[in-house]
Scaffold this active site. Sequence first.
Site, PDB file in Angstrom:
ATOM      1  N   GLY A   1       0.835  -1.191   0.000  1.00  0.00           N
ATOM      2  CA  GLY A   1       0.000   0.000   0.000  1.00  0.00           C
ATOM      3  C   GLY A   1       0.870   1.241   0.000  1.00  0.00           C
ATOM      4  O   GLY A   1       2.065   1.173   0.298  1.00  0.00           O
TER       5      GLY A   1
ATOM      6  N   CYS B   1       7.088  -0.291   6.585  1.00  0.00           N
ATOM      7  CA  CYS B   1       6.584   0.893   5.901  1.00  0.00           C
ATOM      8  C   CYS B   1       7.671   1.373   4.947  1.00  0.00           C
ATOM      9  O   CYS B   1       8.838   1.425   5.329  1.00  0.00           O
ATOM     10  CB  CYS B   1       6.262   1.978   6.929  1.00  0.00           C
TER      11      CYS B   1
ATOM     12  N   GLU C   1      -2.418   2.519   6.096  1.00  0.00           N
ATOM     13  CA  GLU C   1      -2.406   3.585   5.084  1.00  0.00           C
ATOM     14  C   GLU C   1      -3.218   4.797   5.541  1.00  0.00           C
ATOM     15  O   GLU C   1      -2.821   5.942   5.303  1.00  0.00           O
ATOM     16  CB  GLU C   1      -2.936   3.073   3.739  1.00  0.00           C
TER      17      GLU C   1
ATOM     18  N   HIS D   1      -1.383   7.202   7.718  1.00  0.00           N
ATOM     19  CA  HIS D   1      -0.517   8.156   7.009  1.00  0.00           C
ATOM     20  C   HIS D   1      -1.254   9.468   6.732  1.00  0.00           C
ATOM     21  O   HIS D   1      -0.649  10.533   6.712  1.00  0.00           O
ATOM     22  CB  HIS D   1      -0.054   7.573   5.673  1.00  0.00           C
TER      23      HIS D   1
HETATM   24 NI    NI Z   1       3.520   3.144   5.528  1.00  0.00          NI
END
Ligand code: NI
Length: 175
Positions: free
Chosen positions: A47, A100, A143, A146
């Site tokens: 992602g 990540c 996600e 974020h």
């Molecule tokens: Ni990430």
Amino acid sequence: MAVIKILRMGHPILAQVAAPVDLFPSQELEQLVGDLWDTMRALDGAGLAAPQIGVGLRVIVFEVADNPRYPDAETVPPTVLVNPHIEALGERMESDWEGCLSIPEMCGRVPRFQHIRYCGYGIDGAPIEREVSGFHARVVQHECDHLDGLLYPQRIPELRDFGFCEEIEACSSGE
Ligand code: NI
């Protein structure tokens, strides 16, 4: 469309709350989503969120299909989600390893809701709503964080559960 350099932890854009998209479809949105797909796939991510390529808008993409970083993960259909919203279904949390692309070579054990409902809009403005669990639910929660300026280390209850992937056999790198 292009592979864009990913911002790494410490860059101020990753700590900001992203703004909602208020116009779609648009050429800018199509360009952004194309860049997100190209960048994510070039790095075998599961992602990617727009702030990671320096764009402070509430747009994420995710997909899991024969991903070498996640050989055992269930398949997640390729999805673009604009202005997403998440609702936990039940209280149950599950801890598992995450990486990540903004924190290369590291991973951590992060508790996430096991079941969620998420909604948002596709690139054409069509509404999307799904109930999901497990890895799919984990990717979407990661996600969406974020978009609120949160990176997964901020979700790790015990910092001892954070380290280099090469040293921690249980985890894999990537988003
Ligand atoms: Ni990430």
